[in-house]
Motif scaffolding. Sequence first.
Motif, PDB file in Angstrom:
ATOM      1  N   ARG A   1       0.831  -1.214   0.000  1.00  0.00           N
ATOM      2  CA  ARG A   1       0.000   0.000   0.000  1.00  0.00           C
ATOM      3  C   ARG A   1       0.866   1.265   0.000  1.00  0.00           C
ATOM      4  NH1 ARG A   1      -2.483  -3.200   3.878  1.00  0.00           N
ATOM      5  NH2 ARG A   1      -1.787  -1.875   5.595  1.00  0.00           N
ATOM      6  N   HIS A   2       2.174   1.069  -0.038  1.00  0.00           N
ATOM      7  CA  HIS A   2       3.078   2.223   0.015  1.00  0.00           C
ATOM      8  C   HIS A   2       4.165   2.102  -1.044  1.00  0.00           C
ATOM      9  CE1 HIS A   2       1.332   3.897   3.732  1.00  0.00           C
ATOM     10  NE2 HIS A   2       1.067   2.628   4.006  1.00  0.00           N
ATOM     11  N   GLY A   3       3.749   1.770  -2.259  1.00  0.00           N
ATOM     12  CA  GLY A   3       4.646   1.847  -3.403  1.00  0.00           C
ATOM     13  C   GLY A   3       5.303   0.557  -3.845  1.00  0.00           C
ATOM     14  N   TRP A   4       5.025  -0.559  -3.145  1.00  0.00           N
ATOM     15  CA  TRP A   4       5.650  -1.822  -3.498  1.00  0.00           C
ATOM     16  C   TRP A   4       4.620  -2.837  -3.961  1.00  0.00           C
ATOM     17  CZ3 TRP A   4      11.001  -2.680  -3.023  1.00  0.00           C
ATOM     18  CH2 TRP A   4      11.718  -1.662  -2.377  1.00  0.00           C
ATOM     19  N   GLN A   5       5.080  -3.824  -4.714  1.00  0.00           N
ATOM     20  CA  GLN A   5       4.313  -5.026  -4.996  1.00  0.00           C
ATOM     21  C   GLN A   5       5.069  -6.194  -4.385  1.00  0.00           C
ATOM     22  OE1 GLN A   5       4.339  -4.943  -9.311  1.00  0.00           O
ATOM     23  NE2 GLN A   5       2.250  -4.137  -9.381  1.00  0.00           N
ATOM     24  N   TYR A   6       4.389  -7.302  -4.149  1.00  0.00           N
ATOM     25  CA  TYR A   6       5.138  -8.444  -3.644  1.00  0.00           C
ATOM     26  C   TYR A   6       4.619  -9.749  -4.219  1.00  0.00           C
ATOM     27  CZ  TYR A   6       1.619 -10.167  -0.280  1.00  0.00           C
ATOM     28  OH  TYR A   6       0.504 -10.711   0.287  1.00  0.00           O
ATOM     29  N   ARG A   7       5.521 -10.706  -4.278  1.00  0.00           N
ATOM     30  CA  ARG A   7       5.229 -12.071  -4.725  1.00  0.00           C
ATOM     31  C   ARG A   7       5.845 -13.027  -3.728  1.00  0.00           C
ATOM     32  NH1 ARG A   7       6.072  -8.660  -8.718  1.00  0.00           N
ATOM     33  NH2 ARG A   7       4.830  -8.767 -10.631  1.00  0.00           N
ATOM     34  N   ARG A   8       5.185 -14.151  -3.518  1.00  0.00           N
ATOM     35  CA  ARG A   8       5.689 -15.144  -2.567  1.00  0.00           C
ATOM     36  C   ARG A   8       5.950 -16.454  -3.310  1.00  0.00           C
ATOM     37  NH1 ARG A   8       6.010 -15.219   2.842  1.00  0.00           N
ATOM     38  NH2 ARG A   8       4.934 -13.229   2.915  1.00  0.00           N
ATOM     39  N   PHE A   9       7.070 -17.087  -2.968  1.00  0.00           N
ATOM     40  CA  PHE A   9       7.470 -18.307  -3.663  1.00  0.00           C
ATOM     41  C   PHE A   9       7.870 -19.400  -2.671  1.00  0.00           C
ATOM     42  CE2 PHE A   9       8.627 -14.696  -6.345  1.00  0.00           C
ATOM     43  CZ  PHE A   9       7.980 -15.006  -7.533  1.00  0.00           C
ATOM     44  N   LEU A  10       7.592 -20.641  -3.064  1.00  0.00           N
ATOM     45  CA  LEU A  10       8.127 -21.805  -2.367  1.00  0.00           C
ATOM     46  C   LEU A  10       9.319 -22.290  -3.187  1.00  0.00           C
ATOM     47  CD1 LEU A  10       7.985 -23.989  -0.149  1.00  0.00           C
ATOM     48  CD2 LEU A  10       6.470 -25.285  -1.687  1.00  0.00           C
ATOM     49  N   ILE A  11      10.484 -22.324  -2.553  1.00  0.00           N
ATOM     50  CA  ILE A  11      11.722 -22.683  -3.227  1.00  0.00           C
ATOM     51  C   ILE A  11      12.170 -24.066  -2.756  1.00  0.00           C
ATOM     52  CG2 ILE A  11      14.066 -21.960  -3.775  1.00  0.00           C
ATOM     53  CD1 ILE A  11      12.024 -19.842  -4.513  1.00  0.00           C
ATOM     54  N   THR A  12      12.478 -24.955  -3.689  1.00  0.00           N
ATOM     55  CA  THR A  12      13.027 -26.270  -3.352  1.00  0.00           C
ATOM     56  C   THR A  12      14.344 -26.450  -4.096  1.00  0.00           C
ATOM     57  OG1 THR A  12      10.795 -27.179  -3.090  1.00  0.00           O
ATOM     58  CG2 THR A  12      12.596 -28.748  -3.300  1.00  0.00           C
ATOM     59  N   THR A  13      15.363 -26.913  -3.371  1.00  0.00           N
ATOM     60  CA  THR A  13      16.680 -27.086  -3.982  1.00  0.00           C
ATOM     61  C   THR A  13      17.430 -28.224  -3.298  1.00  0.00           C
ATOM     62  OG1 THR A  13      18.708 -25.935  -4.646  1.00  0.00           O
ATOM     63  CG2 THR A  13      17.846 -25.448  -2.455  1.00  0.00           C
ATOM     64  N   GLU A  14      18.523 -28.650  -3.920  1.00  0.00           N
ATOM     65  CA  GLU A  14      19.384 -29.687  -3.365  1.00  0.00           C
ATOM     66  C   GLU A  14      20.654 -29.033  -2.821  1.00  0.00           C
ATOM     67  OE1 GLU A  14      18.836 -33.148  -3.337  1.00  0.00           O
ATOM     68  OE2 GLU A  14      16.787 -32.647  -3.954  1.00  0.00           O
ATOM     69  N   ILE A  15      20.949 -29.307  -1.540  1.00  0.00           N
ATOM     70  CA  ILE A  15      22.153 -28.773  -0.905  1.00  0.00           C
ATOM     71  C   ILE A  15      23.192 -29.881  -0.809  1.00  0.00           C
ATOM     72  CG2 ILE A  15      23.100 -27.594   1.104  1.00  0.00           C
ATOM     73  CD1 ILE A  15      20.972 -25.984  -0.348  1.00  0.00           C
TER      74      ILE A  15
END
Length: 423
Positions: A32-46
Amino acid sequence: MFTFEIKPIDSTKNINNGTFLQTPFWCEFKSRHGWQYRRFLITTEIPPLNLSENSCKKEDEKNITKSFEIAVLNRSFCKGTMSIAYIPLMPQLLYECTPDEVLEKAFDEEGNTVIDQEIITPETQAIEFASFMNDLAKALKPYLPKNTIVIRFDPDVILTNIEDRYNFNLGLKTVALADRLKLKKNKVDIQPPDSTLVDLTLSEEDILSKMHSKWRYNIRLSEKKGVKIHRYLGNDVNLSTKIDKFYELTKETNARDGNSSHAKSYYLDLIKSSAEQNGLKENEVPVKTEYPLVSLYIAEHEGQEIASIMTLFSGDEAIYLYGASSNNKRNLMPNHLLQWTAMKDAKAYGSKVYDMYGMPPEGEDEHHPMHGLYMFKANFGGKIIHRPGSWDVPLKFIYKPYNAAEKLRAFWFKKIVKKFKGR
């Protein structure tokens, strides 16, 4: 080196834990103050961490599948022709570090290792961490607006002293140069990279005992002189009037210290949205909330409101977000009592630490221009921490002039304007 499975998500279970900067509450507020946002689920191999130059992966050592969530904030500028992507307080280190109590016994006076186990610190995993950020940025790029010129990380890595931070960042820079990674240290940090954390899992008596004796005295003095602390939430019937007073004190503080602040509507929206999202009834003061809880504290003496702070409580942390004070009656030490009152409330809420949220890293030097701020925060007895600061993965050529403009703006406000105002 790293590959990622990226899954956009709309909801999360992490609504009141971890860093507040990654919570849906904070992301929606910023939207509401100039930003947009996206949320992600990240899966990786360590892969296993091999610290020896001559070591290789053992047959019984397998990659570990790791999943985590991140929120990515985007802000457009230049009439929407460009934007930056910002990932606050993420990612975390890939490998668990050796506990401090083990490190204390790990070396002799000459610096030789005297224990039979690998020592893992943030510095020893800089190679993997640099590649991880670089590769994660490349994997996220297709999911972000096409006009994004840079992906900026504020890694959630805690270093115990300034020298360790220097070595960690030097390791990242060296790896980036050697492996030709598009990873650069930004000289302008977004979040405060230095802070002090008060342990709220201790008893109130133990928290006080860790403070400087003068700070305990100042708290008692403030109470003895009749300073009263009032707490207001976003559901308070007098909220608008109290925010007006907070903003007046903020302007007075800015004039004194040469700082800048948000618009009054920003603070009002922050505290109101916290109450609304938590479904608080009028004047209700909850013991616990589902979402982060924002509070306004005002110190009053003989009918005069003389200092104020705004805090955010979550399940893991309490944050001292903003503060302001009058030039009058500073000898009554209202700021000490304000912080102590907020710490007690945060402990009762269930937060594990109270983050003073920003301090000059070299402020212990009495000749430092912000020595007073450093001593005020440090003397509450918390653990002083240091983070790496902001790291960038540029995506477009326009990043270079944009970054140059950022540095010039920071120099203007932090050096020229403050010096002009006598700071």
